[in-house]
Design an enzyme around this catalytic site. Structure first.
Site: not given
Ligand code: NDP
Length: 290
Positions: A24, A75, A96, A111, A139, A162, A233, A256
């Site tokens: 972190s 979260k 958060n 967030d 998320g 999905t 992001l 992000g």
């Molecule tokens: P989650 O695990 O909640 O969600 C992941 C998402 O990515 C889902 O929609 C998932 O789809 C999709 N995904 C994962 N692998 C693949 C793939 N191979 N092909 C297509 N889609 C894929 O993660 P978060 O939402 O928490 O985080 C998402 C991104 O946002 C991360 O990169 C994280 O670093 C970034 N982030 C940035 C923040 C910031 O402050 N800038 C804060 C929080 C997150 P499915 O539903 O099908 O599994």
């Protein structure tokens, strides 16, 4: 810049709880903000294994911790364990940031509003009346989508690997905010028609994250309107491959880092009532990201 005061018997304790949390960037960023005001406060990282969450929340209360950030994977589950939720946390269904108000545990979410502040301040973009396309329905996407809908985005298309997750989120957006939303898969035949008309495109999947750093194979940047603002992001690496390709198409881009910065700045203000020293916090993030 001022020096940190000694830690004493009355130093207030803050932190981030998640699992894992060793990576972190928040401890350094928040401690710099406390130092800026010479506050007698300290911010630590608490790695809470999944079977210890309830004990950890009780422990925070018992030990007199003033407030914490909450990160993955807690979260949503923590939002169901607090005494009170802010309107933002209620809308998103996740927290958060937490603070104890007397004996009540209050949950809040910065967030979505952190992303909004980055959009407005770093890119001069206001979502009201705009067409938005979000790739991902996890998320982070949830927080961003529900916040943009609440602030008047006219149409939100959500494309996710999905598909069902995207359609369920679109239904929730319409029910909670009254704004138009549609859920899509990542199949080119389904996704492509929504791309050229989007004023704002947000990459909110974890594809492209360090260390892999790949570009989403299912997205063709040639579909983008060169007038669109394109966000990712992800803040590690910066810029992501996705943003590099959008820039080659002529689009303005936003990574992000701003979302991370402003969610932290808004947490700081929620805890202390003080204006966050945003420049100091940004410098801390940039230094940690090298
Ligand atoms: P989650 O695990 O909640 O969600 C992941 C998402 O990515 C889902 O929609 C998932 O789809 C999709 N995904 C994962 N692998 C693949 C793939 N191979 N092909 C297509 N889609 C894929 O993660 P978060 O939402 O928490 O985080 C998402 C991104 O946002 C991360 O990169 C994280 O670093 C970034 N982030 C940035 C923040 C910031 O402050 N800038 C804060 C929080 C997150 P499915 O539903 O099908 O599994």
């Amino acid at each position: 810049m001022s020096k940190r005061k000694e830690i004493t018997g009355v130093t207030e304790i803050f932190g981030v709880m998640g699992y894992p949390v060793a990576h972190s960037l928040s401890p350094a960023m928040q401690n710099k903000a406390f130092d800026y005001y010479e506050l007698d406060k300290i911010y630590l990282a608490f790695a809470v294994p999944p079977n210890c969450l309830t004990q950890a929340l009780n422990g925070l209360r018992a030990l007199g911790v003033t407030g914490v950030n909450v990160t993955l994977p807690y979260k949503e589950v923590v939002a169901r364990q607090v005494d009170l939720l802010s309107p933002e946390a209620q809308l998103i269904g996740a927290v958060n940031v937490l603070r104890f108000d007397q004996d009540r545990l209050v949950g809040h979410n910065t967030d979505g509003t952190g992303f909004l502040q980055s959009l407005e301040q770093d890119a001069g973009f206001t979502p009201a009346g705009k067409k938005v396309l979000v790739l991902g329905a996890g998320g982070a996407a949830r927080a961003v989508i529900l916040t943009l809908a609440r602030f008047g985005a006219a149409q939100i298309s959500i494309a996710n690997r999905t598909r069902q997750r995207a359609t369920e989120l679109a239904t929730e957006v319409e029910a909670k905010t009254g704004q138009k939303a549609v859920g899509l898969s990542l199949e080119p035949s389904e996704l492509k028609p929504w791309v050229p008309e989007a004023d704002l495109v947000i990459q909110a999947t974890s594809v492209g994250l360090y260390p892999k750093g790949e570009s989403p194979s299912w997205f063709n940047p040639d579909w983008l309107s060169p007038t669109a603002l394109v966000c990712d992001l992800i803040y590690r690496p910066r810029p992501s491959e996705f943003l590099k390709r959008a820039a080659l198409r002529g689009c303005r881009t936003l990574d992000g880092l701003g979302m991370l910065l402003y969610q932290g700045a808004q947490s700081f203000t929620w805890w202390t009532g003080l204006e966050a020293p945003v420049d100091v916090m940004r410098q801390s993030l940039l230094k940690q990201l090298g």
